[in-house]
Design a protein around this motif. Structure first.
Motif, PDB file in Angstrom:
ATOM      1  N   ASP A 195      51.144  -3.341  22.385  1.00 16.32           N
ATOM      2  CA  ASP A 195      52.042  -3.749  23.462  1.00 16.32           C
ATOM      3  C   ASP A 195      51.275  -4.156  24.717  1.00 16.32           C
ATOM      4  OD1 ASP A 195      54.438  -3.120  22.018  1.00 16.32           O
ATOM      5  OD2 ASP A 195      54.151  -0.996  22.530  1.00 16.32           O
ATOM      6  N   LYS A 196      50.140  -3.500  24.954  1.00 16.96           N
ATOM      7  CA  LYS A 196      49.399  -3.740  26.189  1.00 16.96           C
ATOM      8  C   LYS A 196      47.931  -3.385  25.977  1.00 16.96           C
ATOM      9  CE  LYS A 196      51.811  -3.287  29.916  1.00 16.96           C
ATOM     10  NZ  LYS A 196      52.673  -2.647  30.904  1.00 16.96           N
ATOM     11  N   VAL A 197      47.058  -4.106  26.675  1.00 19.53           N
ATOM     12  CA  VAL A 197      45.627  -3.797  26.702  1.00 19.53           C
ATOM     13  C   VAL A 197      45.361  -3.047  28.002  1.00 19.53           C
ATOM     14  CG1 VAL A 197      43.311  -4.779  26.920  1.00 19.53           C
ATOM     15  CG2 VAL A 197      44.939  -5.774  25.294  1.00 19.53           C
ATOM     16  N   VAL A 198      44.604  -1.959  27.910  1.00 22.59           N
ATOM     17  CA  VAL A 198      44.215  -1.183  29.086  1.00 22.59           C
ATOM     18  C   VAL A 198      42.698  -1.037  29.071  1.00 22.59           C
ATOM     19  CG1 VAL A 198      44.344   1.059  30.257  1.00 22.59           C
ATOM     20  CG2 VAL A 198      46.391   0.113  29.163  1.00 22.59           C
ATOM     21  N   SER A 199      42.091  -1.244  30.237  1.00 24.55           N
ATOM     22  CA  SER A 199      40.636  -1.114  30.377  1.00 24.55           C
ATOM     23  C   SER A 199      40.300  -0.247  31.576  1.00 24.55           C
ATOM     24  CB  SER A 199      39.998  -2.485  30.601  1.00 24.55           C
ATOM     25  OG  SER A 199      40.259  -3.322  29.525  1.00 24.55           O
ATOM     26  N   PRO A 200      39.205   0.508  31.483  1.00 29.72           N
ATOM     27  CA  PRO A 200      38.731   1.237  32.657  1.00 29.72           C
ATOM     28  C   PRO A 200      37.940   0.308  33.582  1.00 29.72           C
ATOM     29  CG  PRO A 200      37.536   1.929  30.688  1.00 29.72           C
ATOM     30  CD  PRO A 200      38.506   0.880  30.263  1.00 29.72           C
ATOM     31  N   ILE A 252      36.555  -8.092  30.158  1.00 32.53           N
ATOM     32  CA  ILE A 252      36.748  -8.164  28.709  1.00 32.53           C
ATOM     33  C   ILE A 252      38.164  -7.715  28.346  1.00 32.53           C
ATOM     34  CG2 ILE A 252      35.765  -5.886  28.132  1.00 32.53           C
ATOM     35  CD1 ILE A 252      35.316  -9.184  26.125  1.00 32.53           C
ATOM     36  N   GLY A 253      38.727  -6.773  29.090  1.00 36.01           N
ATOM     37  CA  GLY A 253      40.112  -6.361  28.847  1.00 36.01           C
ATOM     38  C   GLY A 253      41.090  -7.494  29.111  1.00 36.01           C
ATOM     39  N   THR A 303      49.014 -10.616  25.078  1.00 33.04           N
ATOM     40  CA  THR A 303      49.725  -9.497  25.691  1.00 33.04           C
ATOM     41  C   THR A 303      49.185  -9.229  27.093  1.00 33.04           C
ATOM     42  OG1 THR A 303      50.469  -7.221  25.313  1.00 33.04           O
ATOM     43  CG2 THR A 303      48.193  -7.701  24.747  1.00 33.04           C
ATOM     44  N   GLU A 304      49.903  -8.425  27.856  1.00 32.45           N
ATOM     45  CA  GLU A 304      49.448  -8.067  29.195  1.00 32.45           C
ATOM     46  C   GLU A 304      48.203  -7.192  29.133  1.00 32.45           C
ATOM     47  OE1 GLU A 304      52.856  -6.119  30.964  1.00 32.45           O
ATOM     48  OE2 GLU A 304      53.556  -8.020  31.781  1.00 32.45           O
ATOM     49  N   ALA A 305      47.387  -7.295  30.175  1.00 29.10           N
ATOM     50  CA  ALA A 305      46.180  -6.487  30.294  1.00 29.10           C
ATOM     51  C   ALA A 305      46.165  -5.869  31.688  1.00 29.10           C
ATOM     52  CB  ALA A 305      44.941  -7.336  30.074  1.00 29.10           C
ATOM     53  N   ILE A 306      46.012  -4.556  31.747  1.00 33.53           N
ATOM     54  CA  ILE A 306      45.955  -3.832  33.016  1.00 33.53           C
ATOM     55  C   ILE A 306      44.710  -2.937  33.000  1.00 33.53           C
ATOM     56  CG2 ILE A 306      48.453  -3.936  33.341  1.00 33.53           C
ATOM     57  CD1 ILE A 306      48.637  -1.022  32.426  1.00 33.53           C
ATOM     58  N   PHE A 307      44.419  -2.319  34.154  1.00 31.95           N
ATOM     59  CA  PHE A 307      43.223  -1.483  34.181  1.00 31.95           C
ATOM     60  C   PHE A 307      43.455  -0.183  34.942  1.00 31.95           C
ATOM     61  CE2 PHE A 307      42.803  -4.712  37.503  1.00 31.95           C
ATOM     62  CZ  PHE A 307      42.520  -3.964  38.641  1.00 31.95           C
ATOM     63  N   LEU A 308      42.581   0.760  34.628  1.00 33.92           N
ATOM     64  CA  LEU A 308      42.546   2.069  35.266  1.00 33.92           C
ATOM     65  C   LEU A 308      41.443   2.083  36.310  1.00 33.92           C
ATOM     66  CD1 LEU A 308      42.651   4.049  31.927  1.00 33.92           C
ATOM     67  CD2 LEU A 308      44.372   4.303  33.728  1.00 33.92           C
ATOM     68  N   PRO A 348      57.127   4.825  28.496  1.00 38.88           N
ATOM     69  CA  PRO A 348      56.901   5.869  27.490  1.00 38.88           C
ATOM     70  C   PRO A 348      56.866   5.283  26.074  1.00 38.88           C
ATOM     71  CG  PRO A 348      58.473   6.621  29.117  1.00 38.88           C
ATOM     72  CD  PRO A 348      58.235   5.158  29.392  1.00 38.88           C
ATOM     73  N   GLY A 349      55.822   5.642  25.342  1.00 40.18           N
ATOM     74  CA  GLY A 349      55.670   5.189  23.969  1.00 40.18           C
ATOM     75  C   GLY A 349      54.999   3.835  23.812  1.00 40.18           C
ATOM     76  N   GLU A 350      54.654   3.182  24.926  1.00 44.68           N
ATOM     77  CA  GLU A 350      54.018   1.869  24.842  1.00 44.68           C
ATOM     78  C   GLU A 350      52.680   1.993  24.104  1.00 44.68           C
ATOM     79  OE1 GLU A 350      54.042  -1.998  27.682  1.00 44.68           O
ATOM     80  OE2 GLU A 350      53.803  -0.053  28.664  1.00 44.68           O
ATOM     81  N   LYS A 351      52.445   1.087  23.165  1.00 46.66           N
ATOM     82  CA  LYS A 351      51.253   1.139  22.314  1.00 46.66           C
ATOM     83  C   LYS A 351      50.120   0.335  22.953  1.00 46.66           C
ATOM     84  CE  LYS A 351      53.876   1.923  18.148  1.00 46.66           C
ATOM     85  NZ  LYS A 351      55.269   1.614  18.418  1.00 46.66           N
ATOM     86  N   VAL A 352      48.983   1.005  23.110  1.00 45.61           N
ATOM     87  CA  VAL A 352      47.870   0.483  23.896  1.00 45.61           C
ATOM     88  C   VAL A 352      46.615   0.305  23.056  1.00 45.61           C
ATOM     89  CG1 VAL A 352      46.260   1.160  25.737  1.00 45.61           C
ATOM     90  CG2 VAL A 352      48.724   1.467  26.057  1.00 45.61           C
TER      91      VAL A 352
END
Length: 192
Positions: free
Chosen positions: A65-70, A77-78, A87-92, A109-113
């Motif tokens: 569902d979403k890409v997450v990168s630190p 790269i994320g 798909t959307e890409a967000i970061f921490l 809640p439940g979004e697959k990363v």
């Protein structure tokens, strides 16, 4: 992309460095992969992300569902992985030392990363990022990275899909060989 093609991308961007480096993990190495340099060319970053995406199992790609990168190393790269996967890409970020979502980024809640890193060495940062995703309600399906520098002892609770695995010897402060210790140390990573 073959291993040699990936290394050619690092060499072409002068991102494969030799010297005496203190890694973000605190260990020492005679080699350093400067992923920021290899990713500074948007076309190259896109090619590398597409190569990572192509290595992911088809079933996994269809569930993301979403890409997450630190931050900071994983942001480019994320973002390109998000493009490659459509798909959307967000970061921490670590504003106080612990990964968290900011800038209006969140997960339902439940979004697959798919967690995406530039380089994984000790796995500590990846595991901390996975915890942050889970604390935000997300479900980490897998970890992907441009480079895997882990040793055999590093394990994750999810599948790990690196584009390339490179094993350069690393040393604790008290294990640095004399010839490496004779070279001035630099710390090129983003963490001080």
């Amino acid at each position: 992309m073959t291993e040699e093609e990936v290394l050619a991308e690092f060499r072409a961007s002068e991102a494969l460095l030799e010297g005496h480096f203190k890694l973000s993990s605190g260990r020492h190495s005679a080699h350093y992969l400067q992923c920021a340099r290899v990713l500074m060319d948007p076309m190259r970053a896109g090619r590398l992300a597409s190569a990572i995406a192509a290595k992911l199992p088809r079933e996994l790609r269809s569930q993301i569902d979403k890409v997450v990168s630190p931050a900071i190393g994983g942001i480019i790269i994320g973002h390109e992985m998000g493009r490659a996967l459509g798909t959307e890409a967000i970061f921490l970020e670590r504003p106080t030392g612990t990964f968290e979502f900011r800038r209006g980024f969140d997960l339902t809640p439940g979004e697959k990363v798919l967690l995406v890193e530039d380089v994984v060495t000790t796995g500590l940062s990846s595991k901390e990022a996975m915890t942050a995703v889970e604390n935000a309600g997300g479900v980490v399906l897998a970890l992907a990275s441009l480079v895997d520098r882990t040793d055999a002892d590093v394990r994750f609770d999810v599948p790990f899909h690196p584009l390339i695995q490179i094993t350069f010897p690393t040393y604790a402060d008290d294990e640095v060989p004399a010839q490496l210790a004779a070279v001035p140390v630099t710390k090129p990573g983003s963490r001080k």
